[in-house]
Design a protein around this motif. Structure first.
Motif, PDB file in Angstrom:
ATOM      1  N   THR A 276      22.269  82.547 -55.818  1.00 17.35           N
ATOM      2  CA  THR A 276      23.008  83.117 -56.947  1.00 17.35           C
ATOM      3  C   THR A 276      22.539  84.550 -57.160  1.00 17.35           C
ATOM      4  O   THR A 276      21.324  84.797 -57.176  1.00 17.35           O
ATOM      5  N   PRO A 277      23.459  85.521 -57.284  1.00 19.01           N
ATOM      6  CA  PRO A 277      23.026  86.906 -57.513  1.00 19.01           C
ATOM      7  C   PRO A 277      22.214  87.024 -58.803  1.00 19.01           C
ATOM      8  O   PRO A 277      22.464  86.313 -59.778  1.00 19.01           O
ATOM      9  N   LYS A 278      21.247  87.934 -58.775  1.00 18.95           N
ATOM     10  CA  LYS A 278      20.382  88.132 -59.947  1.00 18.95           C
ATOM     11  C   LYS A 278      21.164  88.680 -61.134  1.00 18.95           C
ATOM     12  O   LYS A 278      20.863  88.392 -62.283  1.00 18.95           O
ATOM     13  N   ALA A 283      25.244  91.238 -57.170  1.00 15.48           N
ATOM     14  CA  ALA A 283      26.467  90.682 -56.563  1.00 15.48           C
ATOM     15  C   ALA A 283      27.247  91.778 -55.832  1.00 15.48           C
ATOM     16  O   ALA A 283      27.679  91.592 -54.684  1.00 15.48           O
ATOM     17  N   CYS A 284      27.407  92.929 -56.470  1.00 17.34           N
ATOM     18  CA  CYS A 284      28.121  94.048 -55.847  1.00 17.34           C
ATOM     19  C   CYS A 284      27.446  94.482 -54.551  1.00 17.34           C
ATOM     20  O   CYS A 284      28.111  94.692 -53.526  1.00 17.34           O
ATOM     21  N   ASP A 285      26.121  94.610 -54.592  1.00 18.35           N
ATOM     22  CA  ASP A 285      25.391  95.066 -53.409  1.00 18.35           C
ATOM     23  C   ASP A 285      25.559  94.083 -52.245  1.00 18.35           C
ATOM     24  O   ASP A 285      25.730  94.496 -51.090  1.00 18.35           O
ATOM     25  N   ALA A 377      19.359  95.832 -42.266  1.00 11.32           N
ATOM     26  CA  ALA A 377      18.640  95.497 -43.494  1.00 11.32           C
ATOM     27  C   ALA A 377      17.916  96.736 -44.031  1.00 11.32           C
ATOM     28  O   ALA A 377      17.932  97.006 -45.246  1.00 11.32           O
ATOM     29  N   ALA A 378      17.334  97.529 -43.129  1.00  9.94           N
ATOM     30  CA  ALA A 378      16.663  98.771 -43.548  1.00  9.94           C
ATOM     31  C   ALA A 378      17.673  99.776 -44.076  1.00  9.94           C
ATOM     32  O   ALA A 378      17.403 100.499 -45.046  1.00  9.94           O
ATOM     33  N   TYR A 379      18.838  99.818 -43.438  1.00  5.37           N
ATOM     34  CA  TYR A 379      19.889 100.756 -43.861  1.00  5.37           C
ATOM     35  C   TYR A 379      20.383 100.394 -45.263  1.00  5.37           C
ATOM     36  O   TYR A 379      20.577 101.264 -46.123  1.00  5.37           O
ATOM     37  N   GLY A 380      20.580  99.094 -45.494  1.00  6.84           N
ATOM     38  CA  GLY A 380      20.987  98.660 -46.826  1.00  6.84           C
ATOM     39  C   GLY A 380      19.922  98.986 -47.863  1.00  6.84           C
ATOM     40  O   GLY A 380      20.230  99.449 -48.966  1.00  6.84           O
ATOM     41  N   ALA A 381      18.663  98.770 -47.490  1.00  5.40           N
ATOM     42  CA  ALA A 381      17.550  99.051 -48.413  1.00  5.40           C
ATOM     43  C   ALA A 381      17.415 100.544 -48.692  1.00  5.40           C
ATOM     44  O   ALA A 381      16.872 100.947 -49.726  1.00  5.40           O
ATOM     45  N   ALA A 382      17.910 101.380 -47.770  1.00  6.43           N
ATOM     46  CA  ALA A 382      17.846 102.837 -47.938  1.00  6.43           C
ATOM     47  C   ALA A 382      19.031 103.371 -48.726  1.00  6.43           C
ATOM     48  O   ALA A 382      19.241 104.579 -48.812  1.00  6.43           O
ATOM     49  N   THR A 383      19.819 102.461 -49.297  1.00  7.11           N
ATOM     50  CA  THR A 383      20.966 102.837 -50.129  1.00  7.11           C
ATOM     51  C   THR A 383      20.654 102.460 -51.570  1.00  7.11           C
ATOM     52  O   THR A 383      20.288 101.318 -51.850  1.00  7.11           O
TER      53      THR A 383
END
Length: 599
Positions: A276-278, A283-285, A377-383
């Motif tokens: 479940t999204p926090k 949820a958007c991310d 995963a790193a690319y997403g974390a860098a956003t």
């Protein structure tokens, strides 16, 4: 087509009668280009740009030859629009990753349904839409009495982007290779890295009953985590690299071709998350760039449903724009799933056929998939992302204040950017042009002299309320005028860009292969180097809309402006996140300040 003519009620029945996208004259485009880029340039940059433009557009210059070639193309048999070659290049020619960089998402309105019920309801609604689309019973969209192009609907079902070394292609129905609507009867369900084929239409083409779809999904959710890494991770790679990986998959084992075929021909994807999204932002991310093992980002439409029933959609952009997806979502969410299931002719046919889609992997492919997963995963974390919401304030109140709702929020963005960063930066806004044959969008640039004056005067302590209000209204009026020009197909950027592309493709044939200084001029480079990239979507059935930023300093601004509320999703590269958070704070202030100014 005149407003008095009888409109066809068939989905694609008005396409042949739609007006063509106007091809601007070269002189009009050059004049507009200088108007658009000038507010962002120094005097020296402007002079250099004017010189390059004059050389490009001189009577015997390259611009005239390229424009003549484009005019001949536009008049050719079988060509629907002078943009027919431009659109595939713009979307399919990009070589970076499309996951996060190009795909967009919508977060749907909340529902009381649990995960399996919500997912089954979305499937049932989508099947009803597909069967009506197959029979051309989806009513054509109409705006101010005029029909809009419905061609994009042909990319809703079974459309998949295929990576290429130099340019991607699209595998879809309604093409010479696959005439008519999709004949596929299955979808692909992702759950815990498992990729599973589920037949949702029976052998006779009738949808499975809603309770059978629910039971099928329930069966899938009994699966353990997949033993092999998911090939879905590969869809996050830069396009040429993904093309290489796809070739390696095909070479590794003949069964991989069957697996790819199952995914690529599937009607759509359903991605079931086991958490479940926090919160709403979380949820958007995850809708934008969640676990790539649970996605196939090349698929045109992927519904994503979380453990608590929160749901949304991730969309591959090459054949679909937001307006088409919104109509689709409204059809799915505006009526109860049971009603849509009944209307579709669904009947009990037993548990849907469920089969795992399995890739045969060697060590090198496993390593490739794991590397792609880690990299993304790193690319997403860098956003960095955030949301800004204004409850109780929306388009209704802005109209009561006698202003265009879009102009109001765009001016708020400009004021917030000026206060957050100290200057006005190039700003893109997407303008829909579906009133034309095969129409999609036009690129609008928001910064005008009036915008610069407005942003300055709002922080001038000597300027009184009346002066500020007048500057605000003048900037908003200039915005509306430019937006109307773009809606009328009178905009310079895509026109000049296509002339540049013709030069690259056909320069030798047209007698000129030398570089064109215009496209290295400050005006061209500065105007297109986004600081803000903006696009809007409005539907009571969505809470948020979102996409990634388009450059290293850019803030992506996706906004849902509704009658009673205004929700914004912001994204930017993490190294410049502080500027985005400052912008969000300034935006909250600016909206309240501008609202008071007009009251």
């Amino acid at each position: 087509m005149s407003a008095s003519e009888e409109l066809s009620s068939r989905t694609f029945g008005n396409e042949a009668d739609l007006p063509r996208v106007p091809l601007p004259t070269l002189d009009a485009t050059c004049r507009r280009f200088m108007e658009w880029c000038a507010p962002l340039l120094t005097a020296d940059e402007r002079a250099r740009t004017e010189a390059a433009l004059a050389d490009f557009a001189r009577p015997d210059g390259p611009g005239r030859k390229l424009q003549a070639a484009l005019e001949r193309y536009d008049a050719s048999e079988g060509v629907h629009s002078w943009l027919d070659t431009f659109w595939p290049y713009r979307y399919l020619g990009r070589r970076d990753r499309i996951a996060l960089n190009a795909n967009f998402f919508f977060l749907f309105r909340e529902s009381d349904e649990g995960q399996v019920e919500r997912a089954a309801g979305l499937i049932a609604g989508a099947l009803d839409y597909k069967l009506r689309l197959d029979d051309e019973r989806v009513p054509p969209a109409v705006q101010r009495g005029r029909p809009l192009s419905m061609v994009q609907n042909k990319f809703l079902f079974s459309a998949t982007r295929i990576p290429g070394a130099r340019q991607d292609t699209v595998r879809s129905p309604y093409t010479d290779e696959w005439p008519g609507p999709s004949h596929a009867r299955h979808i692909v369900v992702f759950y815990r890295g498992n990729v599973i084929r589920m037949d949702v239409l029976g052998p006779g083409g009738r949808p499975h009953a809603l309770d059978e779809l629910t039971a099928g999904l329930g069966t899938i959710m009994k699966a353990e985590t997949a033993p092999e890494p998911s090939a879905g991770h590969l869809t996050t790679k830069a396009r040429a690299e993904w093309a290489e990986s796809r070739a390696a998959l095909l070479a590794a084992d003949p069964r991989n071709a069957e697996a790819l075929d199952d995914i690529e021909t599937a009607l759509f994807c359903v991605c079931l998350e086991d958490f479940t999204p926090k919160n709403t932002l979380d949820a958007c991310d995850h809708l934008l760039h969640g676990d790539s093992g649970n996605r196939w980002f090349d698929k045109a439409v992927s519904f994503i449903v979380f453990a608590d029933g929160t749901a949304g959609v991730n969309v591959e952009h090459c054949g679909l724009d937001g307006t088409t997806i919104l109509s689709f979502v409204d059809a799915l969410l505006g009526t109860a799933p049971a009603v849509l299931s009944q209307r579709s002719g669904a009947k009990s046919q037993g548990l849907p056929l469920i089969e795992p889609i399995e890739f045969v992997l060697d060590e090198e492919l496993r390593r490739d998939i794991q590397d792609a997963a880690s990299s993304f995963a790193a690319y997403g974390a860098a956003t960095a992302t955030t949301t800004v919401s204004f409850d109780g304030f929306g388009s209704d109140e802005i109209k009561r204040l006698k202003m265009s709702p879009d102009a109001f929020v765009q001016m708020a963005y400009q004021l917030a950017h000026k206060r957050a960063k100290g200057f006005a930066g190039a700003t893109y806004e997407s303008i829909a042009t579906r009133q034309y044959r095969n129409g999609r969008t036009e690129a609008m640039r928001v910064v005008t002299p009036e915008v610069l004056h407005f942003a300055e005067i709002m922080d001038d302590p000597g300027a009184g309320r009346t002066i500020r209000r007048d500057a605000f209204r003048a900037a908003a009026d200039a915005h509306v005028r430019r937006a109307k020009e773009c809606q009328a197909g009178q905009a310079p950027e895509q026109h000049l860009w296509e002339l540049q592309l013709i030069h690259e493709r056909r320069g030798a044939e047209l007698g000129g292969v030398e570089p064109l200084p215009l496209f290295d001029s400050p005006g061209w480079l500065v105007m297109r180097n986004d600081y803000l990239s903006t696009s809007s979507a409005a539907s009571a059935n969505i809470r948020y809309f979102g996409f990634g930023s388009t450059s290293e300093q850019c803030i992506g601004i996706a906004y849902a402006l509704l009658p009673d509320r205004f929700n914004v999703y912001l994204s930017t590269p993490r190294p410049v996140a502080d500027a985005m958070f400052a912008f969000a704070e300034r935006l909250r202030e600016a909206v309240g300040e501008l609202r008071d100014l007009l009251s």
